[in-house]
Scaffold this active site. Structure first.
Site, PDB file in Angstrom:
ATOM      1  CG  HIS A   2       5.687  -7.214   2.334  1.00  0.00           C
ATOM      2  ND1 HIS A   2       6.491  -7.301   3.450  1.00  0.00           N
ATOM      3  CD2 HIS A   2       5.820  -5.949   1.874  1.00  0.00           C
ATOM      4  CE1 HIS A   2       7.071  -6.138   3.646  1.00  0.00           C
ATOM      5  NE2 HIS A   2       6.681  -5.290   2.707  1.00  0.00           N
ATOM      6  CD  GLU A  22       5.875  -5.930  -1.631  1.00  0.00           C
ATOM      7  OE1 GLU A  22       5.325  -4.840  -1.866  1.00  0.00           O
ATOM      8  OE2 GLU A  22       7.024  -6.012  -1.149  1.00  0.00           O
ATOM      9  CG  ASP A  34       7.222  -3.626  -5.085  1.00  0.00           C
ATOM     10  OD1 ASP A  34       7.824  -4.722  -5.208  1.00  0.00           O
ATOM     11  OD2 ASP A  34       6.729  -3.246  -4.004  1.00  0.00           O
ATOM     12  CG  HIS A  35      10.635  -3.392  -3.763  1.00  0.00           C
ATOM     13  ND1 HIS A  35      10.739  -4.546  -3.047  1.00  0.00           N
ATOM     14  CD2 HIS A  35       9.539  -2.751  -3.293  1.00  0.00           C
ATOM     15  CE1 HIS A  35       9.766  -4.591  -2.155  1.00  0.00           C
ATOM     16  NE2 HIS A  35       9.011  -3.530  -2.288  1.00  0.00           N
ATOM     17  CB  THR A  75       5.654  -0.437  -1.941  1.00  0.00           C
ATOM     18  OG1 THR A  75       6.037  -1.719  -1.489  1.00  0.00           O
ATOM     19  CG2 THR A  75       4.448  -0.565  -2.839  1.00  0.00           C
TER      20      THR A  75
HETATM   21  C1  GP9 Z   1       2.429  -1.637   2.328  1.00  0.00           C
HETATM   22  C2  GP9 Z   1       3.095  -2.218   1.148  1.00  0.00           C
HETATM   23  C3  GP9 Z   1       4.461  -2.763   1.460  1.00  0.00           C
HETATM   24  O1  GP9 Z   1       1.322  -0.872   2.058  1.00  0.00           O
HETATM   25  O2  GP9 Z   1       3.039  -1.401   0.063  1.00  0.00           O
HETATM   26  O3  GP9 Z   1       5.415  -1.826   1.378  1.00  0.00           O
HETATM   27  P1  GP9 Z   1       6.981  -2.159   1.294  1.00  0.00           P
HETATM   28  O4  GP9 Z   1       7.377  -2.660   2.654  1.00  0.00           O
HETATM   29  O5  GP9 Z   1       7.220  -3.186   0.247  1.00  0.00           O
HETATM   30  O6  GP9 Z   1       7.563  -0.867   0.952  1.00  0.00           O
HETATM   31 MN    MN Z   2       6.915  -3.510  -1.845  1.00  0.00          MN
END
Ligand code: GP9
Ligand code: MN
Length: 659
Positions: A443, A287, A505-506, A330
Site C-alpha cells: 500500500h 494491493e 486492484d488499482h 480497493t
Molecule cells: C484497507 C485496504 C486499503 O483495508 O484495502 O485500501 P485502499 O486505500 O487501497 O483503498
Molecule cells: Mn488498494
C-alpha cells in the site's frame, strides 16, 4: 450591587445546564477512550496545550483532526440549548430526558464499537437483523465503566421526585424573559461556532473528500465527533433516501431489466468452460499491483520473479487488463469483482449501497455449495466490509483480529505471514471453498523495513524517486510472498484442486511527473501514462491446464465475475452483469468511471470540464490524436453502461427486475 447579585443568581440557576454539559462531555470522552481516538491519544494536559495552541494559531501537530473536542462541545450545545428557554419542572424533566436519550446513543456506540470498531450508522440499524450475533453478546461486551452512563440518571430520579413534591403547591418564580432568551440564543450561537469553525477548517485543510466520499464512519467521526456524526449521517441518509431519491416507474425498471437481459442473453462459450468445476477458487487481489512491473528487470534483477515464472510456465496471462476503480479504491475493485457493475462516482459503493441487492458472484458460489471466505488483515469496518460482505453472501470474514501477531509492514501484518495464516485456515476447510484474499503490504507509500529491500536500486537514490524505489521493493516482497503461498499450496496437495486468480486492484498513485516511473513504464505522454496507469495484471492458474497462454485483447475488472463463472460452470445466461467472459478473445471496450475508455485501437481521455469535445481521442498504435468524433460511438455506449449501472445502484433495481 443589586444588578450584580441578580446576574450572579441568574448564573447560579444555569448550574443544572452546566452539569448536564459536563456529564455529556464525560460520556463522549468514554467513547473516545474506547475507540482510541484523539481525545485520549493525548493526556488531558497535553491535549489542552495542543488545543489552546491551535486555538491561538500556534503550529501544532494535530492538523485536521484537531477540532474534534471543540466540535463535541459544540454539538452538545446544539442538542441542548433549547433547555435554557424552559424553567421549573419542565426544565428538570427536559434535562432528564435529553440526558437519557444522548447517554443511550453514546452507550450504544461504545458497545457497538467494542465489537465492530465502528459507529452505529443508519445503514447499520437497517442491517441489524443480519448482524444478529451482536444481540447475544451485548452483555459480554458490557464493562463496569459503562455504569457511568446510568449513575447520574439514577441519582437524578430521587431529586426529581423531591423537586416535584416541593413545587407541588408553588411553582418557582419565572425568570425574566429577555435574559432567558438571550442566554439560550447565545449558547446556540456558541454551539454553532464551536461546531462549524473547526469542521469547516478541517474540510478546507483536505478533509473534504474523506468526509464526502465516505471511506469509513470513523474517518467522518474524526471531523464531526460522535453526536455530529449522527447528525451528518441522518442528514445524508434523508437526502439520499427521501429528498433526492429518484423514483423509478415500472417502465423505467422494465427498460433497465431488458437492457441487462439482452446483454446477458447468450454468453460466449469458451474452451475452458467448466474446467474449474467443483475446484477450490482462490482470488488473490493484490494491493496496487500494476502491470508495468511484470516481466521487467531493474539493474538486471527481475521485479516479480514468481509471477513471471507462473506466466511463463503454466499461467494464463492478460497483459491488456484494466482497473476501473473510482474513489472507493480497493473496495471498488472488490465491488467490480463481486457484482460486475461499475463503482459509483459518488463515493464507495460499499459505503453507499450496502443495503442493496446484487447478483453477487460469491453468492452464486455459495449456492453451488462452496463456503465463501474473505481474508484481509485490517479493520473489518474499513470500507464497510463487514456489512457489505453479509449482503454479498460471504460466510466468513477473517479480519485483523483473526490473524496472529507477526511483523507489521505498513498498515497490517505483512502479506507473507497473512497468506500463510490464511492458508492455515483453508487447509482445515471443507472443499470446495472460495477464498477472496485482499493483500495490503504494497500500500502507498510502499515503505519497507530495510531488511526487506533486496533489489539493487542503484540509480534511483534521489528523494524524488523514493515512491518508485519503495514501490518496487514492496512489490518484489509481495511477489515472493505469493511464490511462498503457491509452494505451500503444492505442499498441502491443494494446487491441482484449486483455481488461483491473481489481479491488481488499482494504480499505484505514481504520476507522470514522477520521472523514474514515467521513464520506466514508458508513461511520459498523456496517452501512454493513462494506459500504463490503468493497466493491472490478470493471471490464472487453472487446474488441468499446463500450457502457458496469453490473451492479448482488452478486458477489465467488470469481466472478472463472468470469466470466473464460465470456468466454474458452463456459461450461464440471465445474470445482471455488465461484464462478459474474456475467453472469447474478442476485443472489448473498457470504460472508466469518468467516461474515458480504451479499446484495442482507441484511447479516449475525457476532459476535466466534462465537455466531450475537449477530450482527447488517440489512435493507440501510432499515438496520433484523432478528431474526437472518431471516439464518439464507444464513448456513448460507455456512458449508457455507466447510466444503467448507476440506475441499478440508485434505485436498488435488481430485486425489482423479476417482479
Ligand atoms: C484497507 C485496504 C486499503 O483495508 O484495502 O485500501 P485502499 O486505500 O487501497 O483503498
Ligand atoms: Mn488498494
Amino acid at each position: 450591587m443589586e444588578v450584580t447579585k441578580r446576574v450572579f443568581r441568574f448564573m447560579l440557576k444555569q448550574m443544572d445546564f452546566m452539569i448536564l454539559l459536563f456529564i455529556l462531555l464525560l460520556k463522549l470522552y468514554i467513547f473516545a477512550k474506547v475507540s482510541g481516538t484523539i481525545f485520549v491519544t493525548l493526556m488531558p494536559i497535553d491535549y489542552l496545550r495542543e488545543f489552546f495552541g491551535w486555538l491561538f494559531g500556534a503550529e501544532t501537530e494535530l492538523r485536521i483532526f484537531e477540532g474534534v473536542l471543540m466540535v463535541s462541545v459544540g454539538t452538545i450545545l446544539l442538542s441542548t440549548f433549547w433547555i435554557l428557554f424552559l424553567h421549573g419542572r419542565k426544565r428538570f424533566v427536559a434535562i432528564f430526558i435529553i440526558n437519557a436519550l444522548l447517554s443511550f446513543i453514546i452507550l450504544a456506540d461504545v458497545i457497538y464499537f467494542r465489537y465492530f470498531e465502528d459507529i452505529i450508522s443508519i445503514t447499520v440499524l437497517m442491517q441489524m437483523k443480519q448482524l444478529g450475533d451482536v444481540g447475544e453478546s451485548v452483555f459480554a461486551l458490557f464493562s463496569w465503566t459503562d455504569l457511568i452512563f446510568f449513575i447520574d440518571l439514577l441519582l437524578t430520579i430521587p431529586l426529581l421526585i423531591y423537586y416535584f413534591r416541593k413545587t407541588r403547591n408553588h411553582q418557582p418564580a419565572k425568570p425574566l424573559l429577555i435574559p432567558k432568551l438571550l442566554t439560550g440564543l447565545l449558547v446556540l450561537i456558541i454551539g454553532y461556532q464551536l461546531t462549524f469553525i473547526p469542521f469547516n477548517k478541517s474540510m478546507e485543510n483536505g478533509g473534504a473528500w474523506q468526509f464526502n466520499k465516505l471511506i469509513s464512519n470513523m474517518r467522518v467521526y474524526n471531523f464531526t465527533g460522535l453526536l455530529g456524526f449522527h447528525g451528518a449521517n441522518l442528514q445524508r441518509y434523508t437526502e439520499d433516501n427521501f429528498i433526492n431519491k429518484k423514483e423509478y416507474t415500472e417502465d423505467e425498471v422494465e427498460s433497465v431489466a431488458s437492457w441487462f437481459e439482452e446483454r446477458n442473453e447468450a454468453p460466449a462459450a469458451s474452451p475452458y468452460s467448466g474446467m474449474a468445476k467443483d475446484k477450490n477458487v482462490i482470488v488473490l487481489q493484490v494491493e496496487a499491483l500494476q502491470d508495468f512491473v511484470i516481466n521487467r528487470e531493474i539493474n538486471g534483477q527481475e521485479i516479480t520473479p514468481y509471477l513471471n515464472s507462473l506466466i511463463a510456465e503454466e499461467g494464463i496471462y492478460f497483459p491488456e487488463f484494466y482497473e476501473q476503480t473510482g474513489v472507493g479504491r480497493t473496495s471498488d475493485a472488490e465491488f467490480l469483482l463481486n457484482t460486475s457493475l461499475y463503482p459509483t462516482a459518488k463515493g464507495s459503493a460499499y459505503m453507499l449501497y450496502a443495503e442493496n441487492e446484487y447478483d453477487s458472484f460469491p453468492q452464486i458460489l455459495k449456492d453451488k455449495g462452496y463456503s465463501t471466505n474473505v481474508f484481509h488483515p485490517y479493520k473489518p469496518s474499513f470500507w464497510n466490509r463487514y456489512i457489505m460482505y453479509k449482503q454479498l453472501g460471504i460466510d466468513q470474514f477473517f479480519s485483523e483480529s483473526d490473524f496472529e501477531e507477526d511483523e507489521v509492514i505498513g498498515w497490517a501484518i505483512n502479506d507473507d505471514a497473512m497468506l500463510q495464516q490464511s492458508l492455515d485456515k483453508m487447509v482445515d476447510m471443507e472443499e470446495p471453498f472460495y477464498s477472496h484474499i485482499i493483500t495490503l503490504t504494497s500500500h502507498h507509500p510502499f515503505e519497507m523495513p530495510d531488511d526487506h529491500k533486496v533489489l539493487n536500486m542503484d540509480g534511483y537514490a534521489e528523494y524524488s524517486k523514493r515512491h518508485f524505489r519503495n514501490y518496487l521493493h514492496s512489490i518484489h516482497f509481495v511477489d515472493q510472498a505469493i511464490g511462498n503461498f503457491v509452494d505451500r499450496l503444492k505442499a498441502e496437495g491443494l494446487w491441482d484442486d484449486t483455481m488461483l486468480v491473481i489481479f491488481g486492484d488499482h494504480s499505484t498513485g505514481l504520476t507522470a511527473d514522477d520521472p523514474a516511473f514515467s521513464e520506466f513504464a514508458d508513461a511520459g505522454e498523456q496517452q501512454t501514462y493513462f494506459e500504463a496507469n490503468k493497466k493491472v495484471p490478470l493471471i490464472f492458474h487453472i487446474p488441468g491446464v499446463d500450457e502457458a497462454q496469453q490473451f492479448d485483447q482488452t478486458g477489465s475488472q467488470l469481466d472478472l465475475a463472468p470469466t470466473l463463472l464460465d470456468l466454474i460452470d458452463a456459461p450461464s445466461s440471465g445474470r445482471k452483469w455488465i461484464g462478459s467472459n474474456l475467453w472469447d478473445g474478442e476485443e472489448r471496450k473498457v470504460t472508466f468511471r469518468d467516461g474515458s475508455f480504451i479499446t484495442g485501437d482507441l484511447t479516449f481521455i475525457t476532459s476535466s470540464d466534462g465537455i466531450y469535445e475537449n477530450g482527447s481521442c488517440y489512435e493507440r498504435e501510432s499515438g496520433e490524436t484523432l478528431p474526437t468524433e472518431q471516439c464518439r460511438a464507444p464513448f456513448d455506449q460507455g456512458v449508457q453502461e455507466l447510466k444503467m449501472s448507476d440506475d441499478v445502484l440508485e434505485g436498488n433495481l435488481i430485486n425489482k427486475f423479476e417482479k
